[in-house]
Scaffold this active site. Structure first.
Site, short mmCIF file in Angstrom:
data_model
loop_
_atom_site.label_atom_id
_atom_site.label_comp_id
_atom_site.label_asym_id
_atom_site.label_seq_id
_atom_site.Cartn_x
_atom_site.Cartn_y
_atom_site.Cartn_z
CE LYS A 84 -5.12 -46.74 -11.51
NZ LYS A 84 -6.00 -45.80 -10.78
CD GLU A 95 4.67 -41.05 -8.20
OE1 GLU A 95 4.84 -41.28 -6.99
OE2 GLU A 95 4.09 -40.03 -8.63
CG ASP A 96 2.38 -43.80 -5.54
OD1 ASP A 96 2.53 -43.09 -6.57
OD2 ASP A 96 1.62 -43.47 -4.61
CG PHE A 153 -8.70 -45.43 -6.26
CD1 PHE A 153 -8.14 -44.31 -6.85
CD2 PHE A 153 -8.51 -45.64 -4.91
CE1 PHE A 153 -7.40 -43.40 -6.10
CE2 PHE A 153 -7.77 -44.74 -4.15
CZ PHE A 153 -7.22 -43.62 -4.74
CG ASP A 191 -3.46 -41.83 -0.19
OD1 ASP A 191 -2.86 -41.74 -1.28
OD2 ASP A 191 -4.21 -40.93 0.25
NE ARG A 236 -0.07 -42.06 2.42
CZ ARG A 236 -0.14 -41.45 1.24
NH1 ARG A 236 0.29 -42.08 0.16
NH2 ARG A 236 -0.64 -40.25 1.12
CE LYS A 265 1.81 -37.59 3.64
NZ LYS A 265 0.54 -37.56 4.41
CG ASP A 309 -3.92 -42.05 -12.51
OD1 ASP A 309 -4.41 -43.01 -13.13
OD2 ASP A 309 -4.63 -41.19 -11.95
P1 IMP Z 1 -0.63 -38.59 -12.01
O1 IMP Z 1 0.02 -37.26 -11.97
O2 IMP Z 1 -2.06 -38.53 -12.46
O3 IMP Z 1 0.14 -39.64 -12.77
O4 IMP Z 1 -0.81 -38.99 -10.51
C1 IMP Z 1 -0.05 -39.81 -9.81
C2 IMP Z 1 -0.48 -39.78 -8.37
O5 IMP Z 1 -1.91 -39.94 -8.22
C3 IMP Z 1 0.15 -40.95 -7.67
O6 IMP Z 1 1.40 -40.61 -7.14
C4 IMP Z 1 -0.87 -41.29 -6.61
O7 IMP Z 1 -0.61 -40.56 -5.45
C5 IMP Z 1 -2.21 -40.85 -7.18
N1 IMP Z 1 -2.97 -42.01 -7.72
C6 IMP Z 1 -3.26 -42.27 -9.00
N2 IMP Z 1 -3.96 -43.40 -9.14
C7 IMP Z 1 -4.11 -43.91 -7.90
C8 IMP Z 1 -4.75 -45.11 -7.38
O8 IMP Z 1 -5.30 -45.97 -8.09
N3 IMP Z 1 -4.68 -45.26 -6.03
C9 IMP Z 1 -4.06 -44.37 -5.21
N4 IMP Z 1 -3.47 -43.26 -5.65
C10 IMP Z 1 -3.48 -43.02 -6.99
#
Ligand code: IMP
Length: 183
Positions: free
Chosen positions: A135, A103-104, A156, A163, A169, A48, A107
């Site tokens: 990040k 994507e938001d 974070f 969220d 959100r 979301k 990470d």
């Molecule tokens: P990745 O697969 O580790 O890159 O994860 C990405 C997902 O982790 C994002 O779409 C977010 O939903 C969640 N996420 C990663 N870092 C944060 C943060 O700092 N705040 C909130 N959600 C995060």
């Protein structure tokens, strides 16, 4: 910051105005890249977290686009589709299309690496990624978004779609949560 949910925020990292201005720039850049090749992008938001960003971004496109949404989550215990489970697939077919995943935040990079693979497996012609945040310090999988709004430190963050336990959100900016909220 007088509203109730803002009381949980330690500090604002990126203001609403800065996000809006960056969305304008990103849309212009993305549109120029696709127009050059006379391509209509198939813009797919990952639910979301991408919703506020995607809504802001697509307002600034001046050429036709197609939009859709997909929902994925981590999936342990199978190697059939890698590490993500599709909770909701796109309604439209991605076959032969130029997909732009929205994507938001990138990470560890795991989600996007898997989703990109999924779209190629579905026959997409090309798959690009736009992420509101990046990040880079947390990266595990070697993946880079093609377009990034802002790079953020290893903290974070919440708001503008992101969220903590499904909350925050709806904040119109990106902020760092007060530590007492986690503890
Ligand atoms: P990745 O697969 O580790 O890159 O994860 C990405 C997902 O982790 C994002 O779409 C977010 O939903 C969640 N996420 C990663 N870092 C944060 C943060 O700092 N705040 C909130 N959600 C995060």
């Amino acid at each position: 910051m007088s509203d109730v949910i803002s009381q949980d925020i330690d500090r604002v990292l990126i203001t609403e105005e800065a996000i809006e201005a960056r969305c304008r720039e990103l849309a212009a850049q993305i549109e120029a890249d696709y127009d050059e090749k006379h391509i209509t992008p198939f813009i797919v938001g990952l639910l979301k977290g991408s919703v506020p960003f995607m809504a802001e971004l697509i307002k600034y496109f001046r050429h036709p686009i197609e939009i859709d949404f997909m929902s994925v989550s981590s999936y342990a215990g199978t190697d059939s589709i890698g590490d993500v489970k599709i909770n909701k697939d796109t309604d439209l077919s991605a076959k032969g299309k130029n997909v732009l995943i929205v994507e938001d935040i990138v990470d560890t990079g795991r989600t996007l690496a898997e989703v990109r693979k999924l779209f190629y497996n579905k026959g997409a012609e090309d798959v690009k990624i736009v992420s509101l945040l990046d990040k880079p310090d947390r990266r595990i999988v070697d993946i880079q978004a093609d377009y990034v709004g802002f790079s953020v430190p290893n903290e974070f963050v919440v708001g503008y779609g992101l969220d903590y336990n499904q909350l925050y959100r709806n904040l119109p900016y990106i902020g760092v949560l007060k530590s007492e909220i986690y503890e």
